[in-house]
Scaffold this motif. Structure first.
Motif, PDB file in Angstrom:
ATOM      1  N   PRO A  70     -62.868  33.211  -9.359  1.00  0.00           N
ATOM      2  CA  PRO A  70     -63.552  32.940 -10.617  1.00  0.00           C
ATOM      3  C   PRO A  70     -64.983  33.429 -10.603  1.00  0.00           C
ATOM      4  CG  PRO A  70     -63.280  30.951  -9.320  1.00  0.00           C
ATOM      5  CD  PRO A  70     -62.471  32.001  -8.646  1.00  0.00           C
ATOM      6  N   ARG A  71     -65.456  33.850 -11.790  1.00  0.00           N
ATOM      7  CA  ARG A  71     -66.832  34.300 -11.904  1.00  0.00           C
ATOM      8  C   ARG A  71     -67.780  33.118 -11.894  1.00  0.00           C
ATOM      9  NH1 ARG A  71     -67.133  36.777 -17.255  1.00  0.00           N
ATOM     10  NH2 ARG A  71     -65.370  35.449 -17.721  1.00  0.00           N
ATOM     11  N   SER A  72     -69.084  33.397 -11.837  1.00  0.00           N
ATOM     12  CA  SER A  72     -70.080  32.336 -11.842  1.00  0.00           C
ATOM     13  C   SER A  72     -70.029  31.589 -13.161  1.00  0.00           C
ATOM     14  CB  SER A  72     -71.488  32.938 -11.667  1.00  0.00           C
ATOM     15  OG  SER A  72     -71.566  33.620 -10.444  1.00  0.00           O
ATOM     16  N   PRO A  73     -70.216  30.261 -13.154  1.00  0.00           N
ATOM     17  CA  PRO A  73     -70.161  29.481 -14.383  1.00  0.00           C
ATOM     18  C   PRO A  73     -71.188  29.979 -15.386  1.00  0.00           C
ATOM     19  CG  PRO A  73     -70.174  28.067 -12.452  1.00  0.00           C
ATOM     20  CD  PRO A  73     -70.472  29.451 -11.961  1.00  0.00           C
ATOM     21  N   PRO A  74     -70.794  30.124 -16.666  1.00  0.00           N
ATOM     22  CA  PRO A  74     -71.729  30.579 -17.687  1.00  0.00           C
ATOM     23  C   PRO A  74     -72.699  29.484 -18.056  1.00  0.00           C
ATOM     24  CG  PRO A  74     -69.637  29.988 -18.680  1.00  0.00           C
ATOM     25  CD  PRO A  74     -69.456  29.859 -17.188  1.00  0.00           C
ATOM     26  N   ARG A 104     -56.179  28.223 -11.700  1.00  0.00           N
ATOM     27  CA  ARG A 104     -57.104  28.840 -12.655  1.00  0.00           C
ATOM     28  C   ARG A 104     -57.415  27.891 -13.816  1.00  0.00           C
ATOM     29  NH1 ARG A 104     -58.273  34.115 -12.277  1.00  0.00           N
ATOM     30  NH2 ARG A 104     -58.573  34.351 -14.528  1.00  0.00           N
ATOM     31  N   ASP A 108     -61.067  26.418 -14.862  1.00  0.00           N
ATOM     32  CA  ASP A 108     -61.535  26.541 -16.240  1.00  0.00           C
ATOM     33  C   ASP A 108     -62.042  25.205 -16.761  1.00  0.00           C
ATOM     34  OD1 ASP A 108     -62.056  28.037 -18.540  1.00  0.00           O
ATOM     35  OD2 ASP A 108     -60.161  27.448 -19.461  1.00  0.00           O
ATOM     36  N   TYR A 117     -65.441  24.752 -14.812  1.00  0.00           N
ATOM     37  CA  TYR A 117     -66.465  25.714 -15.239  1.00  0.00           C
ATOM     38  C   TYR A 117     -65.939  26.504 -16.433  1.00  0.00           C
ATOM     39  CZ  TYR A 117     -67.929  24.658 -10.450  1.00  0.00           C
ATOM     40  OH  TYR A 117     -68.272  24.020  -9.289  1.00  0.00           O
ATOM     41  N   SER A 174     -65.252  30.548 -17.005  1.00  0.00           N
ATOM     42  CA  SER A 174     -65.397  31.315 -15.767  1.00  0.00           C
ATOM     43  C   SER A 174     -64.150  32.112 -15.401  1.00  0.00           C
ATOM     44  CB  SER A 174     -65.763  30.381 -14.603  1.00  0.00           C
ATOM     45  OG  SER A 174     -64.729  29.431 -14.386  1.00  0.00           O
ATOM     46  N   VAL A 175     -63.006  31.791 -15.984  1.00  0.00           N
ATOM     47  CA  VAL A 175     -61.766  32.520 -15.670  1.00  0.00           C
ATOM     48  C   VAL A 175     -61.125  33.084 -16.938  1.00  0.00           C
ATOM     49  CG1 VAL A 175     -61.270  31.251 -13.555  1.00  0.00           C
ATOM     50  CG2 VAL A 175     -60.465  30.358 -15.729  1.00  0.00           C
ATOM     51  N   ASN A 176     -61.943  33.373 -17.934  1.00  0.00           N
ATOM     52  CA  ASN A 176     -61.410  33.849 -19.207  1.00  0.00           C
ATOM     53  C   ASN A 176     -61.057  35.329 -19.206  1.00  0.00           C
ATOM     54  OD1 ASN A 176     -61.713  31.322 -20.200  1.00  0.00           O
ATOM     55  ND2 ASN A 176     -63.290  31.794 -21.689  1.00  0.00           N
TER      56      ASN A 176
END
Length: 235
Positions: A2-6, A140, A144, A147, A150-152
């Motif tokens: 997952p990417r960094s939390p927005p 995932r 989500d 965070y 983050s996994v969109n």
């Protein structure tokens, strides 16, 4: 991964995104006025007439009727998790009800006998494959919830994103090809319909399972016999 939390948070009551600053202000406002929220809650539909809903169920979530006798949603993240769990169970139950009725319509083996049939591979391979794929999807989904956003993004090709409407509502051309959720009022209406029908389906699938266990027959066969006996709600 997952990417960094927005720099945004999810409003778990409505399923929409909000900025972190708005999220903090909303939380402070809710904490500062619990009595007012409770008083206003009595003016809305509740699961039992005259019942005062708990403060954490303020009516802002779709189909919130103040039912939480065990206070499972009193913890904010617990409320978010339970709403997502309910949403997933609603969707699986609606699919399950259809899946139990279709074999009766098409003259196929009864749904309860599906495990006895032969498939393209053995039961162990089917079970293992499902376990791996579902574990990946559930992981995932859990990320989500923790965070939001983050996994969109598509993890394989990276050129397709979902989740404009918040956790549990991916939207986009694959999950909302007719753009039903584009209008906010329509989106809220559809959320309520989905949850209401999903709750009914969860009760229905329990009834179908008990009925099949007791009679050994499928749901439509039992319904036909029930109508024929002359003592039913239609008589």
């Amino acid at each position: 991964s997952p990417r960094s939390p927005p720099a945004a948070a999810i409003d778990y009551r409505t399923g929409t995104m909000m900025s972190l600053s708005n999220s903090v202000r909303s939380a402070r406002a809710l904490k500062a006025t619990p009595r007012n929220v409770s008083m206003r809650a009595t003016d809305r539909p509740v699961f039992y007439p005259g019942q005062t809903p708990p403060a954490h169920l303020d009516g802002s979530m779709p189909c919130d009727y103040g039912f939480d006798p065990l206070s499972l949603g009193s913890w904010d993240k617990g409320l978010a998790w339970n709403r997502q769990a309910e949403l997933q169970h609603c969707r699986w139950a609606m699919l399950g009800v259809v899946g139990t009725c279709v074999p009766d319509l098409l003259g196929l083996p009864m749904w309860a006998d599906a495990g006895k049939e032969s498939y393209f591979t053995d039961a162990f391979t089917l079970f293992t494959s499902q376990l791996l794929f579902m574990s990946w999807a559930e992981y995932r989904r859990w990320i989500d919830i923790q965070y939001p956003g983050s996994v969109n993004e598509d993890p394989i090709f990276g050129n397709y994103t979902v989740g404009e409407k918040g956790v549990g509502y991916p939207g986009g051309k694959w999950f909302d090809p007719m753009n039903f959720a584009k209008d906010e009022k329509k989106f809220l209406e559809l959320q309520k319909k989905e949850i209401a029908n999903g709750r009914l389906a969860m009760v229905a699938i329990l009834g179908i399972a008990a009925q099949t266990y007791y009679t050994g027959k499928g749901p439509l066969v039992c319904l036909g016999e029930h109508i024929k006996n002359g003592v039913n709600i239609f008589s």
